[in-house]
Design an enzyme around this catalytic site. Structure first.
Site, PDB file in Angstrom:
ATOM      1  N   SER A  99       0.863  -1.194   0.000  1.00  0.00           N
ATOM      2  CA  SER A  99       0.000   0.000   0.000  1.00  0.00           C
ATOM      3  C   SER A  99       0.892   1.234   0.000  1.00  0.00           C
ATOM      4  O   SER A  99       2.048   1.162   0.453  1.00  0.00           O
ATOM      5  CB  SER A  99      -0.855  -0.001   1.273  1.00  0.00           C
ATOM      6  OG  SER A  99      -1.486   1.258   1.454  1.00  0.00           O
ATOM      7  N   TYR A 147      -0.643  -1.168  10.481  1.00  0.00           N
ATOM      8  CA  TYR A 147      -0.944  -1.422   9.065  1.00  0.00           C
ATOM      9  C   TYR A 147       0.212  -0.925   8.189  1.00  0.00           C
ATOM     10  O   TYR A 147       0.740  -1.654   7.348  1.00  0.00           O
ATOM     11  CB  TYR A 147      -2.268  -0.749   8.682  1.00  0.00           C
ATOM     12  CG  TYR A 147      -2.685  -1.014   7.255  1.00  0.00           C
ATOM     13  CD1 TYR A 147      -3.258  -2.223   6.881  1.00  0.00           C
ATOM     14  CD2 TYR A 147      -2.506  -0.050   6.261  1.00  0.00           C
ATOM     15  CE1 TYR A 147      -3.638  -2.481   5.563  1.00  0.00           C
ATOM     16  CE2 TYR A 147      -2.881  -0.285   4.950  1.00  0.00           C
ATOM     17  CZ  TYR A 147      -3.450  -1.501   4.609  1.00  0.00           C
ATOM     18  OH  TYR A 147      -3.826  -1.746   3.307  1.00  0.00           O
TER      19      TYR A 147
HETATM   20  N1  LIG Z   1      -8.834  -0.992  -0.839  1.00  0.00           N
HETATM   21  C1  LIG Z   1      -7.843  -0.156  -0.575  1.00  0.00           C
HETATM   22  O1  LIG Z   1      -8.020   1.073  -0.464  1.00  0.00           O
HETATM   23  C2  LIG Z   1      -6.438  -0.710  -0.427  1.00  0.00           C
HETATM   24  C3  LIG Z   1      -5.372   0.189  -0.578  1.00  0.00           C
HETATM   25  C4  LIG Z   1      -4.082  -0.281  -0.465  1.00  0.00           C
HETATM   26  C5  LIG Z   1      -3.844  -1.620  -0.217  1.00  0.00           C
HETATM   27  N2  LIG Z   1      -4.900  -2.475  -0.065  1.00  0.00           N
HETATM   28  C6  LIG Z   1      -4.597  -3.898   0.193  1.00  0.00           C
HETATM   29  O2  LIG Z   1      -5.187  -4.667  -0.834  1.00  0.00           O
HETATM   30  C7  LIG Z   1      -5.362  -6.015  -0.368  1.00  0.00           C
HETATM   31  C8  LIG Z   1      -6.744  -6.501  -0.784  1.00  0.00           C
HETATM   32  O3  LIG Z   1      -7.715  -5.736  -0.094  1.00  0.00           O
HETATM   33  P1  LIG Z   1      -9.061  -5.245  -0.776  1.00  0.00           P
HETATM   34  O4  LIG Z   1      -9.018  -3.784  -0.815  1.00  0.00           O
HETATM   35  O5  LIG Z   1      -9.326  -6.006  -2.007  1.00  0.00           O
HETATM   36  O6  LIG Z   1     -10.078  -5.642   0.394  1.00  0.00           O
HETATM   37  P2  LIG Z   1     -11.372  -6.598   0.413  1.00  0.00           P
HETATM   38  O7  LIG Z   1     -12.269  -6.282  -0.723  1.00  0.00           O
HETATM   39  O8  LIG Z   1     -11.906  -6.476   1.809  1.00  0.00           O
HETATM   40  O9  LIG Z   1     -10.761  -8.062   0.196  1.00  0.00           O
HETATM   41  C9  LIG Z   1      -9.925  -8.644   1.165  1.00  0.00           C
HETATM   42  C10 LIG Z   1      -9.688 -10.104   0.823  1.00  0.00           C
HETATM   43  O10 LIG Z   1      -8.802 -10.670   1.808  1.00  0.00           O
HETATM   44  C11 LIG Z   1      -9.358 -11.881   2.276  1.00  0.00           C
HETATM   45  N3  LIG Z   1      -8.965 -12.144   3.665  1.00  0.00           N
HETATM   46  C12 LIG Z   1      -9.079 -11.319   4.729  1.00  0.00           C
HETATM   47  N4  LIG Z   1      -8.672 -11.951   5.844  1.00  0.00           N
HETATM   48  C13 LIG Z   1      -8.287 -13.199   5.470  1.00  0.00           C
HETATM   49  C14 LIG Z   1      -7.788 -14.335   6.174  1.00  0.00           C
HETATM   50  N5  LIG Z   1      -7.633 -14.330   7.508  1.00  0.00           N
HETATM   51  N6  LIG Z   1      -7.491 -15.457   5.473  1.00  0.00           N
HETATM   52  C15 LIG Z   1      -7.688 -15.492   4.136  1.00  0.00           C
HETATM   53  N7  LIG Z   1      -8.156 -14.460   3.416  1.00  0.00           N
HETATM   54  C16 LIG Z   1      -8.461 -13.328   4.080  1.00  0.00           C
HETATM   55  C17 LIG Z   1     -10.875 -11.677   2.154  1.00  0.00           C
HETATM   56  O11 LIG Z   1     -11.540 -12.926   2.011  1.00  0.00           O
HETATM   57  P3  LIG Z   1     -12.408 -13.687   3.130  1.00  0.00           P
HETATM   58  O12 LIG Z   1     -13.056 -12.683   4.008  1.00  0.00           O
HETATM   59  O13 LIG Z   1     -13.339 -14.513   2.294  1.00  0.00           O
HETATM   60  O14 LIG Z   1     -11.399 -14.539   3.841  1.00  0.00           O
HETATM   61  C18 LIG Z   1     -10.961 -10.913   0.832  1.00  0.00           C
HETATM   62  O15 LIG Z   1     -10.953 -11.818  -0.250  1.00  0.00           O
HETATM   63  C19 LIG Z   1      -5.131  -5.973   1.146  1.00  0.00           C
HETATM   64  O16 LIG Z   1      -3.868  -6.514   1.432  1.00  0.00           O
HETATM   65  C20 LIG Z   1      -5.178  -4.480   1.470  1.00  0.00           C
HETATM   66  O17 LIG Z   1      -4.391  -4.184   2.600  1.00  0.00           O
HETATM   67  C21 LIG Z   1      -6.197  -2.057  -0.186  1.00  0.00           C
END
Ligand SMILES: NC(=O)c1ccc[n+]([C@@H]2O[C@H](COP(=O)([O-])OP(=O)(O)OC[C@H]3O[C@@H](n4cnc5c(N)ncnc54)[C@H](OP(=O)(O)O)[C@@H]3O)[C@@H](O)[C@H]2O)c1
Length: 253
Positions: free
Chosen positions: A137, A147
Site C-alpha cells: 500500500s 498497518y
Molecule cells: N482498498 C484499498 O483502499 C487498499 C489500498 C491499499 C492496499 N490495499 C490492500 O489490498 C489487499 C486486498 O484488499 P481489498 O481492498 O481487495 O479488500 P477486500 O475487498 O476487503 O478483500 C480482502 C480479501 O482478503 C481476504 N482475507 C481477509 N482476511 C483473510 C484471512 N484471515 N485469510 C484469508 N483471506 C483473508 C478476504 O476474504 P475472506 O473474508 O473470504 O477470507 C478478501 O478476499 C489488502 O492486502 C489491502 O491491505 C487495499
C-alpha cells in the site's frame, strides 16, 4: 499456460486479479475463507474463459490455513508461475485501542502468511522462473500504526527479494495502491465518505491490478498505480515524517 495462486480472491483486488488473469488464459488457484464466494467466482471464470480453477478455503491467520496453501505452492508436480499475496484487512482503531489478538491476526495475515507463501513458492520457482506480487500500500511509505508497518515490511522485503532472486528468474513486486474501491473500508465499518478523502484520490480495482501485472512483467520491485499517488510517494521522501503522519491520520489505505 501459466498458473496463478491468488490469496484474498473472494472480493476486491483479489477477485479482480482472478478476472484479469483468467482473461489472459491463466489457470487459477483461489484462496480465502469464504468458500461460497470463491466457488461462485471459480464457476464464472471456468465458464467464461475455459480455464482450470481450484478453490482453497483457508484462514491465513491460522498456521494450518497458511500451511495448506504453502503445501500447494511447494507441489513441484503442478507448479505455480505467479503468486499474488493479496489477502488483508484493516483494523478500525489505533493500536492501543485494538484488541491485541486482532492485531496479532492482522500481522499474521499481512506479514507472516505472505512470508511463508513466498518461501514456499520460491522452492519451485527458483530455476524455472516465476513472479510474486505482494499487495502492499502507499501506507507503507508513511507512519500509521501497525498497518503501515506491515506494508512497509512487504515493500522492503520485496525490494531485496527482487534483486536476490532475479538471478533465479523470479521477480518480486510490491504493489502499492492508494485508496481503492473494494470492500476493504466497508469491512472496517467505514463508508467511502467517512475517510474524508477527496473523490479524485479513489482508484478503481481494475486499473490497480492492470498496473500491478504490467510492473511485475517488467520486473519492477515497486509498483505505485496512478500519477497522483506516484507524486504523493515522491513527496513522502522529502517531507518531514511528522507532517506525513499528520496527513495519514485522515484515512486508511
Ligand atoms: N482498498 C484499498 O483502499 C487498499 C489500498 C491499499 C492496499 N490495499 C490492500 O489490498 C489487499 C486486498 O484488499 P481489498 O481492498 O481487495 O479488500 P477486500 O475487498 O476487503 O478483500 C480482502 C480479501 O482478503 C481476504 N482475507 C481477509 N482476511 C483473510 C484471512 N484471515 N485469510 C484469508 N483471506 C483473508 C478476504 O476474504 P475472506 O473474508 O473470504 O477470507 C478478501 O478476499 C489488502 O492486502 C489491502 O491491505 C487495499
Amino acid at each position: 499456460m501459466p498458473t496463478a495462486l491468488i490469496t484474498g480472491a473472494s472480493a476486491g483486488l483479489g477477485a479482480e486479479f482472478a478476472r484479469q488473469l483468467a482473461r489472459r488464459r491463466a489457470d487459477l488457484i483461489l484462496v480465502a475463507r469464504s468458500a461460497d464466494a470463491l466457488e461462485a467466482l471459480a464457476a464464472e471464470l471456468r465458464s467464461a474463459h475455459g480455464v482450470a480453477v481450484e478453490v482453497l478455503t483457508a484462514d491465513l491467520a491460522e498456521e494450518a490455513g497458511a500451511e495448506l496453501v504453502a503445501a500447494r505452492l511447494r507441489d513441484g508436480a503442478d507448479p505455480i508461475d505467479l503468486l499474488v499475496n493479496n489477502a488483508g484487512f484493516g483494523l478500525p482503531l489505533q493500536f492501543a485501542d485494538n484488541d491485541i489478538d486482532d492485531e496479532v491476526r492482522h500481522l499474521r495475515v499481512h506479514v507472516e502468511a505472505s512470508m511463508r507463501l513466498m518461501h514456499a513458492a520460491l522452492q519451485t520457482m527458483r530455476g524455472r522462473g516465476g513472479r510474486i506480487i505482494n499487495v502492499a500500500s502507499v501506507a507503507g511509505f508513511i507512519s500509521r500504526s501497525t498497518y503501515s508497518a506491515c506494508k512497509s515490511w512487504l515493500i522492503g522485503f520485496s525490494r531485496w527479494a527482487n534483486v536476490e532472486y532475479a538471478r533465479d528468474g523470479v521477480s518480486v513486486t510490491a504493489l502499492c495502491p492508494g485508496f481503492t474501491h473494494t470492500s476493504f473500508h466497508e469491512r472496517m465499518g467505514l463508508a467511502v465518505g467517512d475517510e474524508g478523502v477527496p473523490t479524485l484520490m479513489w482508484l478503481n480495482a481494475a486499473d490497480v491490478v492492470r498496473a500491478g501485472l504490467r510492473d511485475a512483467a517488467l520486473g519492477r520491485a515497486v509498483s505505485v498505480p496512478s500519477l497522483r499517488y506516484k507524486a504523493l510517494v515522491a513527496l513522502t521522501k522529502v517531507l518531514p515524517s511528522s507532517l506525513t503522519a499528520g496527513v495519514a491520520r485522515r484515512g486508511r489505505v
